[in-house]
Design a protein around this motif. Structure first.
Motif, PDB file in Angstrom:
ATOM      1  N   ARG A 132      26.343  30.231  44.491  1.00  0.00           N
ATOM      2  CA  ARG A 132      26.862  29.886  45.893  1.00  0.00           C
ATOM      3  C   ARG A 132      28.467  30.209  45.894  1.00  0.00           C
ATOM      4  O   ARG A 132      28.795  29.498  47.132  1.00  0.00           O
ATOM      5  CB  ARG A 132      26.439  28.458  46.178  1.00  0.00           C
ATOM      6  N   THR A 133      29.090  30.693  45.037  1.00  0.00           N
ATOM      7  CA  THR A 133      30.504  30.774  45.303  1.00  0.00           C
ATOM      8  C   THR A 133      30.879  31.661  46.406  1.00  0.00           C
ATOM      9  O   THR A 133      30.140  32.596  46.845  1.00  0.00           O
ATOM     10  CB  THR A 133      31.003  31.715  44.137  1.00  0.00           C
ATOM     11  N   ARG A 134      31.566  31.029  47.246  1.00  0.00           N
ATOM     12  CA  ARG A 134      32.303  31.517  48.569  1.00  0.00           C
ATOM     13  C   ARG A 134      33.368  32.357  48.430  1.00  0.00           C
ATOM     14  O   ARG A 134      33.848  33.101  49.120  1.00  0.00           O
ATOM     15  CB  ARG A 134      32.208  30.667  49.528  1.00  0.00           C
ATOM     16  N   THR A 135      34.442  32.223  47.248  1.00  0.00           N
ATOM     17  CA  THR A 135      35.643  32.608  47.240  1.00  0.00           C
ATOM     18  C   THR A 135      35.327  34.213  47.013  1.00  0.00           C
ATOM     19  O   THR A 135      34.431  34.530  46.208  1.00  0.00           O
ATOM     20  CB  THR A 135      36.364  32.043  45.998  1.00  0.00           C
ATOM     21  N   LYS A 136      36.366  35.026  47.895  1.00  0.00           N
ATOM     22  CA  LYS A 136      35.895  36.425  47.939  1.00  0.00           C
ATOM     23  C   LYS A 136      37.154  37.170  47.311  1.00  0.00           C
ATOM     24  O   LYS A 136      38.296  36.859  47.696  1.00  0.00           O
ATOM     25  CB  LYS A 136      35.560  36.783  49.287  1.00  0.00           C
ATOM     26  N   LEU A 137      36.894  38.167  46.552  1.00  0.00           N
ATOM     27  CA  LEU A 137      37.956  39.285  46.126  1.00  0.00           C
ATOM     28  C   LEU A 137      37.604  40.528  46.791  1.00  0.00           C
ATOM     29  O   LEU A 137      36.606  41.242  46.375  1.00  0.00           O
ATOM     30  CB  LEU A 137      37.831  39.198  44.734  1.00  0.00           C
ATOM     31  N   GLN A 138      38.406  40.940  47.594  1.00  0.00           N
ATOM     32  CA  GLN A 138      38.348  42.210  48.461  1.00  0.00           C
ATOM     33  C   GLN A 138      39.288  43.332  48.028  1.00  0.00           C
ATOM     34  O   GLN A 138      40.581  43.047  48.056  1.00  0.00           O
ATOM     35  CB  GLN A 138      38.135  41.999  50.024  1.00  0.00           C
ATOM     36  N   VAL A 165      40.641  32.706  38.460  1.00  0.00           N
ATOM     37  CA  VAL A 165      39.776  32.427  39.515  1.00  0.00           C
ATOM     38  C   VAL A 165      38.404  32.933  39.499  1.00  0.00           C
ATOM     39  O   VAL A 165      38.444  34.267  39.336  1.00  0.00           O
ATOM     40  CB  VAL A 165      40.427  32.542  40.989  1.00  0.00           C
ATOM     41  N   VAL A 166      37.313  32.504  39.608  1.00  0.00           N
ATOM     42  CA  VAL A 166      36.093  32.980  39.814  1.00  0.00           C
ATOM     43  C   VAL A 166      35.998  33.346  41.010  1.00  0.00           C
ATOM     44  O   VAL A 166      35.930  32.238  41.994  1.00  0.00           O
ATOM     45  CB  VAL A 166      34.907  31.937  39.268  1.00  0.00           C
ATOM     46  N   ALA A 167      35.303  34.285  41.565  1.00  0.00           N
ATOM     47  CA  ALA A 167      35.095  34.914  42.896  1.00  0.00           C
ATOM     48  C   ALA A 167      33.957  36.012  42.858  1.00  0.00           C
ATOM     49  O   ALA A 167      33.508  36.147  41.934  1.00  0.00           O
ATOM     50  CB  ALA A 167      36.267  35.540  43.394  1.00  0.00           C
ATOM     51  N   ARG A 168      33.653  36.365  44.175  1.00  0.00           N
ATOM     52  CA  ARG A 168      32.895  37.374  44.213  1.00  0.00           C
ATOM     53  C   ARG A 168      33.561  38.760  44.897  1.00  0.00           C
ATOM     54  O   ARG A 168      34.276  38.555  45.883  1.00  0.00           O
ATOM     55  CB  ARG A 168      31.765  36.991  45.529  1.00  0.00           C
ATOM     56  N   GLU A 169      33.252  39.656  44.117  1.00  0.00           N
ATOM     57  CA  GLU A 169      33.921  40.961  44.549  1.00  0.00           C
ATOM     58  C   GLU A 169      33.208  41.596  45.535  1.00  0.00           C
ATOM     59  O   GLU A 169      32.068  41.838  45.438  1.00  0.00           O
ATOM     60  CB  GLU A 169      34.105  41.756  43.554  1.00  0.00           C
ATOM     61  N   VAL A 170      33.829  42.029  46.639  1.00  0.00           N
ATOM     62  CA  VAL A 170      33.190  42.530  47.756  1.00  0.00           C
ATOM     63  C   VAL A 170      33.771  43.651  48.283  1.00  0.00           C
ATOM     64  O   VAL A 170      35.100  44.067  48.481  1.00  0.00           O
ATOM     65  CB  VAL A 170      33.412  41.533  49.126  1.00  0.00           C
ATOM     66  N   ASP A 171      33.194  44.939  48.208  1.00  0.00           N
ATOM     67  CA  ASP A 171      33.571  46.197  48.699  1.00  0.00           C
ATOM     68  C   ASP A 171      32.503  46.903  49.293  1.00  0.00           C
ATOM     69  O   ASP A 171      31.521  46.440  49.283  1.00  0.00           O
ATOM     70  CB  ASP A 171      34.350  46.887  47.578  1.00  0.00           C
ATOM     71  N   GLU A 172      32.676  48.328  49.479  1.00  0.00           N
ATOM     72  CA  GLU A 172      31.704  49.149  49.971  1.00  0.00           C
ATOM     73  C   GLU A 172      30.328  49.282  49.121  1.00  0.00           C
ATOM     74  O   GLU A 172      29.136  49.589  49.442  1.00  0.00           O
ATOM     75  CB  GLU A 172      32.358  50.470  50.527  1.00  0.00           C
ATOM     76  N   ALA A 173      30.883  49.168  47.926  1.00  0.00           N
ATOM     77  CA  ALA A 173      29.847  49.604  46.776  1.00  0.00           C
ATOM     78  C   ALA A 173      29.386  47.978  46.113  1.00  0.00           C
ATOM     79  O   ALA A 173      28.414  48.206  45.294  1.00  0.00           O
ATOM     80  CB  ALA A 173      30.393  50.294  45.707  1.00  0.00           C
ATOM     81  N   VAL A 178      29.878  38.406  40.887  1.00  0.00           N
ATOM     82  CA  VAL A 178      30.698  37.439  40.337  1.00  0.00           C
ATOM     83  C   VAL A 178      31.632  38.048  39.320  1.00  0.00           C
ATOM     84  O   VAL A 178      31.164  39.087  38.511  1.00  0.00           O
ATOM     85  CB  VAL A 178      29.950  36.158  39.606  1.00  0.00           C
ATOM     86  N   CYS A 179      32.943  37.911  39.425  1.00  0.00           N
ATOM     87  CA  CYS A 179      33.955  38.415  38.497  1.00  0.00           C
ATOM     88  C   CYS A 179      35.213  37.337  38.537  1.00  0.00           C
ATOM     89  O   CYS A 179      35.057  36.304  39.135  1.00  0.00           O
ATOM     90  CB  CYS A 179      34.623  39.608  38.940  1.00  0.00           C
ATOM     91  N   ALA A 217      45.098  45.178  40.331  1.00  0.00           N
ATOM     92  CA  ALA A 217      43.717  45.726  40.018  1.00  0.00           C
ATOM     93  C   ALA A 217      43.747  45.392  38.350  1.00  0.00           C
ATOM     94  O   ALA A 217      42.402  45.064  37.745  1.00  0.00           O
ATOM     95  CB  ALA A 217      43.538  47.145  39.985  1.00  0.00           C
ATOM     96  N   ARG A 218      44.737  45.459  37.695  1.00  0.00           N
ATOM     97  CA  ARG A 218      44.682  45.321  36.343  1.00  0.00           C
ATOM     98  C   ARG A 218      44.382  43.747  35.760  1.00  0.00           C
ATOM     99  O   ARG A 218      44.147  43.593  34.650  1.00  0.00           O
ATOM    100  CB  ARG A 218      45.858  45.827  35.634  1.00  0.00           C
ATOM    101  N   ASP A 219      44.452  43.054  36.621  1.00  0.00           N
ATOM    102  CA  ASP A 219      44.339  41.361  36.561  1.00  0.00           C
ATOM    103  C   ASP A 219      42.780  41.176  37.116  1.00  0.00           C
ATOM    104  O   ASP A 219      42.526  39.663  36.719  1.00  0.00           O
ATOM    105  CB  ASP A 219      45.489  40.663  37.320  1.00  0.00           C
ATOM    106  N   VAL A 220      42.053  41.859  37.379  1.00  0.00           N
ATOM    107  CA  VAL A 220      40.736  41.642  37.532  1.00  0.00           C
ATOM    108  C   VAL A 220      39.914  41.735  36.267  1.00  0.00           C
ATOM    109  O   VAL A 220      39.902  42.649  35.529  1.00  0.00           O
ATOM    110  CB  VAL A 220      40.022  42.570  38.760  1.00  0.00           C
ATOM    111  N   VAL A 221      39.167  40.552  35.879  1.00  0.00           N
ATOM    112  CA  VAL A 221      38.500  40.397  34.496  1.00  0.00           C
ATOM    113  C   VAL A 221      37.051  40.428  34.768  1.00  0.00           C
ATOM    114  O   VAL A 221      36.467  39.818  35.364  1.00  0.00           O
ATOM    115  CB  VAL A 221      38.842  38.935  33.932  1.00  0.00           C
ATOM    116  N   GLY A 222      36.516  41.292  33.916  1.00  0.00           N
ATOM    117  CA  GLY A 222      35.083  41.640  33.802  1.00  0.00           C
ATOM    118  C   GLY A 222      34.533  42.545  34.996  1.00  0.00           C
ATOM    119  O   GLY A 222      33.235  42.503  35.173  1.00  0.00           O
ATOM    120  N   ARG A 223      35.231  43.239  35.417  1.00  0.00           N
ATOM    121  CA  ARG A 223      34.690  44.419  36.173  1.00  0.00           C
ATOM    122  C   ARG A 223      33.914  45.346  35.396  1.00  0.00           C
ATOM    123  O   ARG A 223      34.120  45.663  34.341  1.00  0.00           O
ATOM    124  CB  ARG A 223      35.718  45.304  37.011  1.00  0.00           C
ATOM    125  N   GLY A 224      32.684  45.653  36.172  1.00  0.00           N
ATOM    126  CA  GLY A 224      31.625  46.379  35.343  1.00  0.00           C
ATOM    127  C   GLY A 224      30.612  45.726  34.540  1.00  0.00           C
ATOM    128  O   GLY A 224      30.047  46.513  33.843  1.00  0.00           O
TER     129      GLY A 224
END
Length: 380
Positions: A132-138, A165-173, A178-179, A217-224
């Motif tokens: 239910r995490t609402r924090t967004k990373l866009q 910070v734990v967030a939800r990655e939101v983009d077109e794809a 969670v990331c 971008a290089r500070d986003v952890v756990g993408r993919g």
């Protein structure tokens, strides 16, 4: 691990904290200041980075050794929560899913104690329920990201250099995977407000607000990767290390109760000679030793690369209950003196009680065991 190594670790902790007694702790709490001197000495002794690999400047030991350090610190009256957050959680997540660049940039500083990292997962509405995490990373057109959201009960962010910070990655794809992202605590748009709580540690709790915070971008952890898998690279060590803190609290409470029951005489005999006093303390001792055994087993499993989630939850649950029980028995043994600050047992109550609720409540642990271990149907 052999007994000689274990004794050496405890002795090293004792040497470091010998000049940081109760007066130091109380002064730091009264002044609303972090225990920076203690942190520096722990780091200089190699204790902050003991569980991180040598290639990043760590001690090359494991979570088992790290948990012994945490237990001994608590037994000596110190609960440096950033020790769990920075090398324990953030260091473990970076080791597990961080890129080569992220490991190279952050782990040496974390291991040496010169870089402190807080961890932000809990939210006002969702709690620590990441579903239910609402924090967004866009992601933006220039390749950077913007972080929006609010986190609460974030330990030590006032003295940290970065917060994961734990967030939800939101983009077109991506509509909400969670990331995590590492954010310098002085970044524009990141603000914090202190949450007033009972004073038992120099570490404070904070409400953190992120308003259009720029993230590289290089500070986003756990993408993919599986975001939840990335998280549990840090959450299982957190539970094990918090269990170690609980065990240390319990041992401290029992030690004070035993000393008092030997010296306090009623009707010409030490009160500890009466079974009404002795047996409750003996029962508390059994509980804490069982919790210590489970904590060591969970840490050893994690060090061996096994899935330690089940054991980590057992350790956290049993250790928190054992700590509260030991403190309660210690206060009862002291009678009215148990509520006098001169005897130092009542001040153990709040941290012992806290760990039954956070991080990860008993109810969430029971949910995990009933669903994931016993295979029972969900109630939600």
């Amino acid at each position: 691990m052999d007994r000689l190594t274990e004794d050496l670790l405890r002795s090293t902790v004792d040497t470091v904290v010998s000049k940081y007694g109760r007066h130091y702790r109380r002064a730091k709490i009264a002044a609303d200041e972090p225990a920076t001197e203690l942190w520096k000495d722990l780091a200089d002794a190699g204790l902050v980075g003991i569980g991180l690999p040598e290639e990043y400047g760590g001690g090359g030991a494991g979570l088992l050794e790290f948990s012994i350090v945490a237990e001994r610190l608590a037994e000596q009256g110190h609960l440096p929560v950033l020790l769990v957050m920075s090398p324990g959680i953030v260091g473990s997540i970076l080791l597990g899913v961080g890129t080569h660049d992220q490991k190279k940039r952050f782990l040496p500083g974390i291991a040496s104690g010169t870089v402190k990292c807080a961890f932000a997962i809990t939210e006002p509405e969702a709690g620590s329920n990441t579903h239910r995490t609402r924090t967004k990373l866009q992601k933006t057109d220039d390749g950077t990201y913007r972080l929006h959201g609010e986190k609460c009960f974030i330990s030590g962010v006032d003295e940290a250099d970065y917060v994961l910070v734990v967030a939800r990655e939101v983009d077109e794809a991506n509509d909400g995977q969670v990331c995590c992202c590492l954010v310098p605590t002085d970044t524009a748009g990141l603000t914090k407000a202190k949450i007033e709580t009972e004073d038992f540690s120099a570490d404070s709790q904070w409400l953190v607000h992120c308003d259009n915070v720029r993230v590289e971008a290089r500070d986003v952890v756990g993408r993919g990767t599986n975001g939840f898998k990335a998280l549990f690279k840090g959450l299982n060590p957190e539970r094990i290390l918090m269990a170690a803190f609980c065990n240390g609290i319990a041992l401290r409470a029992l030690s004070k109760a035993i000393d008092y029951s030997k010296s306090r005489e009623v009707w010409g005999a030490p009160i500890g000679s009466h079974q009404g006093v002795a047996h409750p303390l003996a029962e508390a001792k059994i509980d804490v030793e069982l919790a210590r055994h489970m904590t060591a087993r969970a840490a050893s499993a994690a060090d061996a690369g096994e899935h330690a989630g089940e054991l980590a939850n057992y350790a956290k649950f049993s250790a928190a209950r054992a700590a509260e029980k030991a403190v309660d028995r210690a206060i009862q043994t002291h009678g009215g003196n148990g509520f006098s600050k001169d005897y130092e047992v009542s001040e153990l109550y709040w941290p012992a009680r806290l760990f039954r609720t956070a991080p990860v409540s008993e109810e969430m642990i029971l949910n995990y065991v009933s669903h994931q271990v016993l295979g029972l149907p969900r109630s939600y």
